[in-house]
Design an enzyme around this catalytic site. Structure first.
Site, short mmCIF file in Angstrom:
data_model
loop_
_atom_site.label_atom_id
_atom_site.label_comp_id
_atom_site.label_asym_id
_atom_site.label_seq_id
_atom_site.Cartn_x
_atom_site.Cartn_y
_atom_site.Cartn_z
N GLY A 155 0.86 -1.19 0.00
CA GLY A 155 0.00 0.00 0.00
C GLY A 155 0.89 1.23 0.00
O GLY A 155 2.06 1.16 -0.39
N ILE A 157 2.41 2.97 2.38
CA ILE A 157 3.66 2.92 3.16
C ILE A 157 4.59 1.86 2.59
O ILE A 157 5.80 2.07 2.46
CB ILE A 157 3.36 2.68 4.66
CG1 ILE A 157 2.53 3.85 5.21
CG2 ILE A 157 4.65 2.51 5.46
CD1 ILE A 157 2.02 3.66 6.64
N ARG A 177 -2.77 -9.04 -2.60
CA ARG A 177 -3.79 -9.64 -3.47
C ARG A 177 -3.54 -9.38 -4.95
O ARG A 177 -3.72 -10.26 -5.76
CB ARG A 177 -5.17 -9.12 -3.06
CG ARG A 177 -5.82 -10.06 -2.06
CD ARG A 177 -7.19 -9.58 -1.69
NE ARG A 177 -7.20 -9.25 -0.27
CZ ARG A 177 -7.90 -8.28 0.28
NH1 ARG A 177 -8.65 -7.50 -0.45
NH2 ARG A 177 -7.86 -8.09 1.57
N ARG A 233 0.43 -3.55 12.42
CA ARG A 233 -0.34 -3.65 13.66
C ARG A 233 0.06 -4.93 14.37
O ARG A 233 0.36 -5.95 13.71
CB ARG A 233 -1.85 -3.69 13.35
CG ARG A 233 -2.47 -2.33 13.07
CD ARG A 233 -2.51 -1.44 14.31
NE ARG A 233 -3.15 -0.15 14.07
CZ ARG A 233 -2.53 0.98 13.74
NH1 ARG A 233 -1.21 0.99 13.59
NH2 ARG A 233 -3.20 2.09 13.56
N GLU A 262 -1.09 -3.59 23.17
CA GLU A 262 -0.30 -2.43 23.62
C GLU A 262 -0.94 -1.78 24.84
O GLU A 262 -2.16 -1.68 24.89
CB GLU A 262 -0.21 -1.40 22.48
CG GLU A 262 0.58 -1.93 21.31
CD GLU A 262 0.63 -0.96 20.14
OE1 GLU A 262 0.25 0.22 20.29
OE2 GLU A 262 1.05 -1.40 19.05
N HIS A 280 5.74 1.90 19.50
CA HIS A 280 4.80 2.42 18.48
C HIS A 280 5.11 3.88 18.10
O HIS A 280 4.34 4.79 18.40
CB HIS A 280 3.35 2.29 18.99
CG HIS A 280 2.35 2.26 17.86
ND1 HIS A 280 1.15 1.59 17.93
CD2 HIS A 280 2.37 2.82 16.62
CE1 HIS A 280 0.48 1.74 16.79
NE2 HIS A 280 1.21 2.48 15.98
C1 DGY Z 1 -1.31 4.82 12.37
O1 DGY Z 1 -1.62 5.97 12.03
O2 DGY Z 1 -2.05 3.87 12.12
C2 DGY Z 1 -0.02 4.64 13.04
O3 DGY Z 1 0.11 3.38 13.59
C3 DGY Z 1 0.18 5.72 14.08
O4 DGY Z 1 1.51 5.73 14.45
#
Ligand code: DGY
Length: 313
Positions: A155, A157, A177, A233, A262, A280
């Site tokens: 995606g 990032i 996918r 995540r 977390e 995080h």
């Molecule tokens: C998000 O924006 O989903 C990130 O994990 C925040 O750091």
């Protein structure tokens, strides 16, 4: 005047923007808003500006009542929000894509370098006064040049991480996918990517399908010389299985920015020198966090003004 609950303090300029258009109630304590407080303070609000630490589900939506029109998350990930429950009540959900892409990609490379070159381990040795001096074979890591970076989830990032790979001389493979138009990047099945990559970086969302995607079976496909990076995540990785793989030497190392529960972290990870544990921080630059808060405010204000959200989920 519309009424907005903001579940954590935001930069002053962003709060001022919100104050200019609505009556706002801000939970200003450093820790997440307690559940009971959220349930009582959300009542009768038109908008909710929340963080990834707040679980926004049917109970919260029911507590808010029919006035609620928008839930604006200050995060790109929105696994903390029951989107279907929001849709069923005609509540718009928004997130903060794009503004954090570069910060998260830079940070991912920070983790890749830190774990493959043993920076956490080295710093611990120095601080503990255990460094005996330079030696040719001391604390050797893995060179990145010529190695394969495997990206799970190409995606925004994932693409930004892939784009920086050539600076380190790495080949890029990705799984997902659909094949994506990305010169030089090879599309592989997840299994093939795990078998062939030297560094595997996770960039997929947290969904029921990706829960423990990296379980014992998939971790065992990775090379014993390979490294796992997770900035997506926590639930995407089975932390107990990962700790096992790191402890037994079936995996060279792992750098984690996110965790399943977390701020709790699986206790077995703490004793492992080949685990780099970060709290995080992927999007944590002043510029990016300000832009995230500002985008969430724009989303809330747009919906309250009867306009389309800027970045709806
Ligand atoms: C998000 O924006 O989903 C990130 O994990 C925040 O750091």
């Amino acid at each position: 005047m519309a009424s907005i609950l903001v579940t954590r303090t935001l930069p002053d300029a962003v709060l001022s923007r919100l104050r200019g258009a609505a009556e706002i109630d801000v939970w200003a304590e450093p820790q997440a808003i307690p559940r009971e407080t959220l349930l009582s303070r959300v009542r009768g609000r038109d908008a909710l500006v929340c963080l990834l630490t707040d679980r926004i589900d049917s109970e919260v939506l029911d507590a808010a009542g029919p006035s609620l029109r928008v839930v604006a998350n200050v995060a790109v990930g929105y696994n903390n929000i029951d989107v279907a429950a929001c849709r069923a009540r005609h509540v718009t959900v928004t997130n903060t894509p794009d503004v954090l892409t570069n910060a998260c990609a830079d940070f991912t490379w920070g983790l890749i370098l830190a774990i493959t070159r043993r920076l956490g381990e080295g710093e611990r040795v120095v601080r503990a006064g255990r460094w005996g001096g330079w030696a040719l074979d001391y604390m050797l890591g893995m060179e990145l040049r010529g190695k394969q970076l495997g990206i799970v989830g190409l995606g925004r990032i994932g693409v930004a991480v892939a784009e920086k790979a050539s600076a380190f001389g790495m080949r890029v493979a990705y799984s997902g996918r659909r094949p994506v138009e990305m010169p030089g990047a090879v599309h592989l099945s997840l299994e093939e990517l795990l078998r062939t990559s030297d560094v595997v970086s996770l960039h997929c969302p947290s969904t029921p399908e990706t829960l423990h995607l990296m379980n014992a079976a998939r971790l065992s496909l990775m090379r014993p010389t390979a490294y796992l990076i997770n900035t997506s995540r926590g639930p995407v990785v089975d932390e107990a299985a990962l700790a096992d793989a790191l402890q037994s030497g079936r995996l060279a190392g792992a750098a984690l920015d996110v965790y399943e529960r977390e701020p709790e972290i699986h206790p077995a990870l703490f004793g492992l020198e080949n685990a780099l544990l970060i709290p995080h921080l992927a999007s944590a630059t002043t510029e990016t966090r300000t832009a995230m808060a500002d985008l969430a405010a724009s989303n809330a204000l747009a919906v309250l003004a009867g306009q389309p959200a800027v970045t709806p989920v």
